[in-house]
Each structure stands twice: as structure tokens, then as C-alpha cells.
Motif scaffolding. Sequence first.
Motif, PDB file in Angstrom:
ATOM      1  N   ARG A 179      37.489  41.736 -17.733  1.00  0.00           N
ATOM      2  CA  ARG A 179      37.923  42.866 -18.553  1.00  0.00           C
ATOM      3  C   ARG A 179      39.444  43.036 -18.555  1.00  0.00           C
ATOM      4  O   ARG A 179      40.011  43.634 -19.482  1.00  0.00           O
ATOM      5  CB  ARG A 179      37.251  44.149 -18.054  1.00  0.00           C
ATOM      6  N   THR A 180      40.108  42.523 -17.511  1.00  0.00           N
ATOM      7  CA  THR A 180      41.542  42.796 -17.355  1.00  0.00           C
ATOM      8  C   THR A 180      42.367  41.520 -17.209  1.00  0.00           C
ATOM      9  O   THR A 180      43.382  41.521 -16.509  1.00  0.00           O
ATOM     10  CB  THR A 180      41.778  43.697 -16.133  1.00  0.00           C
ATOM     11  N   VAL A 181      41.936  40.434 -17.832  1.00  0.00           N
ATOM     12  CA  VAL A 181      42.700  39.186 -17.727  1.00  0.00           C
ATOM     13  C   VAL A 181      44.129  39.377 -18.222  1.00  0.00           C
ATOM     14  O   VAL A 181      45.102  39.003 -17.557  1.00  0.00           O
ATOM     15  CB  VAL A 181      42.017  38.050 -18.526  1.00  0.00           C
ATOM     16  N   ARG A 199      46.805  24.614 -24.420  1.00  0.00           N
ATOM     17  CA  ARG A 199      46.729  25.103 -25.783  1.00  0.00           C
ATOM     18  C   ARG A 199      45.700  26.240 -25.877  1.00  0.00           C
ATOM     19  O   ARG A 199      44.758  26.311 -25.089  1.00  0.00           O
ATOM     20  CB  ARG A 199      46.286  23.994 -26.751  1.00  0.00           C
ATOM     21  N   GLY A 200      45.898  27.106 -26.885  1.00  0.00           N
ATOM     22  CA  GLY A 200      44.885  28.083 -27.264  1.00  0.00           C
ATOM     23  C   GLY A 200      44.796  29.287 -26.363  1.00  0.00           C
ATOM     24  O   GLY A 200      45.451  29.394 -25.329  1.00  0.00           O
ATOM     25  N   ARG A 223      48.147  33.497 -17.419  1.00  0.00           N
ATOM     26  CA  ARG A 223      47.892  34.426 -16.329  1.00  0.00           C
ATOM     27  C   ARG A 223      47.474  33.650 -15.075  1.00  0.00           C
ATOM     28  O   ARG A 223      46.748  32.657 -15.161  1.00  0.00           O
ATOM     29  CB  ARG A 223      46.782  35.416 -16.705  1.00  0.00           C
ATOM     30  N   LEU A 224      47.949  34.133 -13.944  1.00  0.00           N
ATOM     31  CA  LEU A 224      47.604  33.497 -12.675  1.00  0.00           C
ATOM     32  C   LEU A 224      46.180  33.867 -12.277  1.00  0.00           C
ATOM     33  O   LEU A 224      45.850  35.041 -12.133  1.00  0.00           O
ATOM     34  CB  LEU A 224      48.580  33.941 -11.585  1.00  0.00           C
ATOM     35  N   VAL A 232      47.647  25.502  -8.369  1.00  0.00           N
ATOM     36  CA  VAL A 232      47.775  26.785  -9.049  1.00  0.00           C
ATOM     37  C   VAL A 232      46.841  26.777 -10.258  1.00  0.00           C
ATOM     38  O   VAL A 232      46.896  25.859 -11.083  1.00  0.00           O
ATOM     39  CB  VAL A 232      49.225  27.041  -9.505  1.00  0.00           C
ATOM     40  N   PHE A 233      45.996  27.781 -10.351  1.00  0.00           N
ATOM     41  CA  PHE A 233      45.028  27.868 -11.439  1.00  0.00           C
ATOM     42  C   PHE A 233      45.464  28.972 -12.401  1.00  0.00           C
ATOM     43  O   PHE A 233      45.668  30.119 -11.981  1.00  0.00           O
ATOM     44  CB  PHE A 233      43.632  28.163 -10.894  1.00  0.00           C
ATOM     45  N   VAL A 234      45.628  28.614 -13.665  1.00  0.00           N
ATOM     46  CA  VAL A 234      46.072  29.580 -14.670  1.00  0.00           C
ATOM     47  C   VAL A 234      45.107  29.563 -15.847  1.00  0.00           C
ATOM     48  O   VAL A 234      44.405  28.571 -16.095  1.00  0.00           O
ATOM     49  CB  VAL A 234      47.506  29.269 -15.159  1.00  0.00           C
ATOM     50  N   VAL A 235      45.088  30.684 -16.565  1.00  0.00           N
ATOM     51  CA  VAL A 235      44.271  30.793 -17.775  1.00  0.00           C
ATOM     52  C   VAL A 235      45.119  31.411 -18.881  1.00  0.00           C
ATOM     53  O   VAL A 235      46.076  32.140 -18.607  1.00  0.00           O
ATOM     54  CB  VAL A 235      43.025  31.679 -17.542  1.00  0.00           C
ATOM     55  N   PRO A 236      44.818  31.121 -20.148  1.00  0.00           N
ATOM     56  CA  PRO A 236      45.494  31.809 -21.250  1.00  0.00           C
ATOM     57  C   PRO A 236      45.179  33.299 -21.210  1.00  0.00           C
ATOM     58  O   PRO A 236      44.127  33.714 -20.697  1.00  0.00           O
ATOM     59  CB  PRO A 236      44.905  31.151 -22.498  1.00  0.00           C
ATOM     60  N   ARG A 237      46.066  34.102 -21.769  1.00  0.00           N
ATOM     61  CA  ARG A 237      45.923  35.556 -21.666  1.00  0.00           C
ATOM     62  C   ARG A 237      44.706  36.096 -22.410  1.00  0.00           C
ATOM     63  O   ARG A 237      44.263  37.213 -22.135  1.00  0.00           O
ATOM     64  CB  ARG A 237      47.190  36.239 -22.183  1.00  0.00           C
TER      65      ARG A 237
END
Length: 273
Positions: A179-181, A199-200, A223-224, A232-237
Motif C-alpha cells: 500500500r505504501t511502496v 524499465r517500467g 524504492r529501496l 541491494v533490492f529495489v523496485v519501481p515506485r
Amino acid sequence: MAGSLLSLFTAVLFYFGWASTDAETRALGLRDTVFHLSTSDYLLRSVDALFLPAWLGTAAAFAAMGVHRLVRRGAPGTAPMLRLGRHAWVVAFLLLPLYPLTPTAFDLAIPLLTITGFLFTAYARTRPADMTAAGAPSVRAHHVRVWALALLISVLSLFWAVSTYAGIVGRGRAEQTARTVRTGLPAVVVFSEKDLLIRGGGSCRFRVPIKDSAYSYRYAGLRLFHIAGDRVFVVPREWSPQQGTLFELKQSESLRIEYVSGGNEQTDECSSG
């Protein structure tokens, strides 16, 4: 005895940390093995969620001590209570037919009632009216067998209860994360020597215009998600469990990762400036 209790407590902490993390990552469409978590990681992830059970357990222990003092003094009403207590283990079994109605609730209630019921039954059955007979070897052996069975069932039920509670906590954490990514996770900017093919999902890629820069690409809108060692694992916002990609980056000289204070509140983080 103290060493055994400490070992049991550590085992419960580790199991809770693993079970809650497993439930959390499954709810997010992932698995905990992806993040290379260590034993200490699982232990630390269990601490905050166990404050409430620890307080409740402490309160129950003090209540049990109070009941024991009343029984030792022979307070009025304790004799009928002990007679009923000899069959306290039955309560949990009486709830089993109701289990299909609300499985999640009874998954927690039944093991807790089993622990309480069997321990109270063992206590009631090992409080002889004749204290002279209580010292007989045969009576002591019987008491040991009763308590051994009660403790074995209680330990098994404890792990059942811990597993259920861990699942509730893990799924709650996953829901909060999903809910808060965009606003709840730290913003990240990644500089790389080579194209990382991120991408994306609201992420963006720019060429670094500075001549002779060690980095050719800049990635924002990230986002971390997690850090494990040099990973380090990141995701798109705009990531979600249903649709999104988790990117694993290995820290090296060809990669620079910046954690942007207040970056998750910015609306122009993907601007080329």
C-alpha cells in the motif's frame, strides 16, 4: 533448566521470524530465499511483533502464580476449581467442530487453549490432597509423566500458535508494504557504468551528460526494498505484488547507489535535471 528455556525462546524467535517473513514474501509474490536472509535477520524481524505476546505471557504467568498461592493456602473455592481443572484439556477439543467456520481465528485460539488446558490439567492432577502420599516414589513418577506429556503437547501447540500469529503479522506487513511502496519506502537513485535494463513501473533512465564521468546512466523513480550484504533490492515506485519487477543490484565500483532524503515525496524525481 535456564539453558533449556533460553534455547526454546531462541528457537521460537527464529521460527517466528522465518514464518512471518515467509508469509510476507509469499503475499508479495516473492519468496524469502530471494533476499539471502541470515539467522540474525530472522531473529531481529521477530522482536517487534512479539512485544504483545510477551506482555500477555508475562501477565498469564503472574496470574498462574496468584492461583498457585491461593491453592497452597487452601482458599475457599480452590478445591472445586482443581476438580474442574483436571478436565481443562477438553475445552480445546470441544472447539474443533467449529473450526471450519473461522479457520484463521481458531488456528490461534485452539493451540492457546490447548496449552492452557493441558498445563492446568497437569497442575490439578499433581496437587494431591494427602501430602504424605505425595512423597511416594510411585506418585512422583506419575507426576513426572503427567507433566512431561503436558509440556510436550504445550511445546507443539506453541509452535502451532506461533506459526499462525506469524502468518497474520507477515501478511499484515505485506499489505502495508504494497500500500505504501511509493511513499513508505526510501527513494533510491542508481548510477551505473552500464545499462542495467531497469524499465517500467514509474522508473526512469537518463544518460549522464558529464564528460569523463565514471557512470553513464542514472536511474530514478526507484524504492529501496531490502539490503542483504552487498546486495541491494529495489523496485519501481509503482510496483505492486500483482504487477512489477524486483531488481537485485550488487554493489561494486561500477555502481553507485544514493538514498535520497525526502525523495519519495518528490513529484519531479524523474526530471532530467
